[in-house]
Design an enzyme around this catalytic site. Structure first.
Site, PDB file in Angstrom:
ATOM      1  N   LYS A  53      -1.327  -9.599   2.451  1.00  0.00           N
ATOM      2  CA  LYS A  53      -0.703  -9.135   3.689  1.00  0.00           C
ATOM      3  C   LYS A  53      -1.651  -8.175   4.394  1.00  0.00           C
ATOM      4  O   LYS A  53      -2.325  -7.368   3.733  1.00  0.00           O
ATOM      5  CB  LYS A  53       0.630  -8.425   3.427  1.00  0.00           C
ATOM      6  CG  LYS A  53       1.331  -7.970   4.722  1.00  0.00           C
ATOM      7  CD  LYS A  53       2.646  -7.270   4.433  1.00  0.00           C
ATOM      8  CE  LYS A  53       2.466  -5.848   3.973  1.00  0.00           C
ATOM      9  NZ  LYS A  53       1.844  -4.965   5.011  1.00  0.00           N
ATOM     10  N   GLU A  56      -2.076  -5.793   8.309  1.00  0.00           N
ATOM     11  CA  GLU A  56      -1.406  -5.264   9.482  1.00  0.00           C
ATOM     12  C   GLU A  56      -2.205  -5.570  10.744  1.00  0.00           C
ATOM     13  O   GLU A  56      -3.424  -5.666  10.714  1.00  0.00           O
ATOM     14  CB  GLU A  56      -1.231  -3.741   9.350  1.00  0.00           C
ATOM     15  CG  GLU A  56      -0.401  -3.318   8.145  1.00  0.00           C
ATOM     16  CD  GLU A  56      -0.304  -1.802   8.019  1.00  0.00           C
ATOM     17  OE1 GLU A  56      -0.803  -1.087   8.917  1.00  0.00           O
ATOM     18  OE2 GLU A  56       0.280  -1.325   7.019  1.00  0.00           O
ATOM     19  N   GLU A  65       8.434  -4.546  11.059  1.00  0.00           N
ATOM     20  CA  GLU A  65       8.896  -3.244  10.556  1.00  0.00           C
ATOM     21  C   GLU A  65       9.297  -2.327  11.706  1.00  0.00           C
ATOM     22  O   GLU A  65       8.522  -2.104  12.642  1.00  0.00           O
ATOM     23  CB  GLU A  65       7.804  -2.572   9.718  1.00  0.00           C
ATOM     24  CG  GLU A  65       8.242  -1.230   9.147  1.00  0.00           C
ATOM     25  CD  GLU A  65       7.282  -0.655   8.123  1.00  0.00           C
ATOM     26  OE1 GLU A  65       7.528   0.474   7.650  1.00  0.00           O
ATOM     27  OE2 GLU A  65       6.289  -1.333   7.784  1.00  0.00           O
ATOM     28  N   ASP A  85       0.831  -1.198   0.000  1.00  0.00           N
ATOM     29  CA  ASP A  85       0.000   0.000   0.000  1.00  0.00           C
ATOM     30  C   ASP A  85       0.870   1.253   0.000  1.00  0.00           C
ATOM     31  O   ASP A  85       0.365   2.366  -0.106  1.00  0.00           O
ATOM     32  CB  ASP A  85      -0.999   0.003   1.157  1.00  0.00           C
ATOM     33  CG  ASP A  85      -0.349  -0.097   2.532  1.00  0.00           C
ATOM     34  OD1 ASP A  85       0.895  -0.154   2.610  1.00  0.00           O
ATOM     35  OD2 ASP A  85      -1.086  -0.126   3.538  1.00  0.00           O
TER      36      ASP A  85
END
EC number: 2.1.2.11
Length: 266
Positions: free
Chosen positions: A114, A116, A183, A45
């Site tokens: 994917k 989050e 991350e 994104d």
């Protein structure tokens, strides 16, 4: 070479072979990365910041993401293609999450998605996996929560935050994710998570101890010419190369050097 799959990544971790993940947003880039042997192409994104000119990732829509994912999928013969689910495409209901995730495989040709978040996404992950959709998790600095974090900050620095991240990683693994992207977390924390989990981990600013490494392609190639995060190593400076080529073109056109006889039809 055969297609990279979830089983391939698991075998690589078992053998101690590091995997590579780079972002891709179009067909020609996907072909280059595939030819270079990159294992995973993430249609992130980050498309919003890097390609579409948005301030952050939040405005990216499902249609925009699917459009770019399908282009990448057409260019990748070996690499696994992962579609990054946009903000509000999976946070509303489990049914919405499964439906939108399924569109990446059915319409765009991706091999996985994917998303989050930690424990709050476990039900959605479980439902996706039960439907047959491979899911990559993402913990640490999750850009879709940038306003909640108060900016792009390293995560998991306190003892409580580190403990919660480890717990979330275990919960996601139990829910069925095939890999976990970490991350902007301390390297020591990423190492502990990698040791605790059976699935591969991927480092995006999380140090060298993960099962693989992640970077945004435009950052590592110096495409934008601006400041890059601390964890990025720039392997090229395409910004300056491209600017030089363009200014030379303009100069040669104005001076009558281009086109020359060799560029003309007779």
């Amino acid at each position: 070479m055969s297609r990279v799959t979830t089983a391939t990544l698991q075998e690589m971790k078992a053998k101690g072979v590091k995997s590579t993940l780079l972002t891709a947003y179009d067909y020609p880039t996907a072909r280059l990365l595939d030819e270079a042997g990159i294992d995973i192409l993430l249609v992130g994104d980050s498309l919003g910041n890097v390609v579409l000119g948005y301030e952050n990732t939040l405005p990216v829509t499902m249609e925009e993401s699917l459009h770019h994912t399908s282009a990448v999928a057409r260019g990748a013969e070996r690499a696994m293609v992962v579609g990054d689910m946009p903000f509000l495409s999976y946070q509303t209901t489990v049914a919405d999450a499964v439906w939108n995730a399924g569109r990446y495989l059915k319409e765009a040709g991706a091999h996985a998605v994917k998303l989050e978040g930690g424990r709050e996404r476990a039900d959605a992950v479980r439902a996706m996996v039960e439907t047959g959709i491979p899911v990559m998790g993402h913990l640490g600095l999750t850009p879709q929560s940038v306003h909640q974090f108060g900016g792009f900050r390293v995560q998991g620095k306190s003892e409580d935050a580190a403990r919660r991240l480890i717990e979330d990683a275990v919960i996601l693994e139990e829910a069925g994710i095939f890999s976990l992207l970490l991350e902007c977390v301390p390297a020591e924390l990423a190492e502990e998570v990698t040791t605790d989990l059976c699935i591969p981990t991927l480092s995006c600013g999380a140090g060298p101890h993960c099962s693989g490494q992640v970077m945004v392609l435009h950052d590592m190639l110096g495409f934008s010419g601006g400041k890059v995060p601390k964890f990025v190593k720039q392997y090229a400076n395409l910004h300056d190369v491209i600017i030089e080529a363009l200014t030379t073109f303009k100069k040669e056109v104005q001076e009558g050097v281009f086109p020359g006889p060799e560029h003309c039809y007779k």
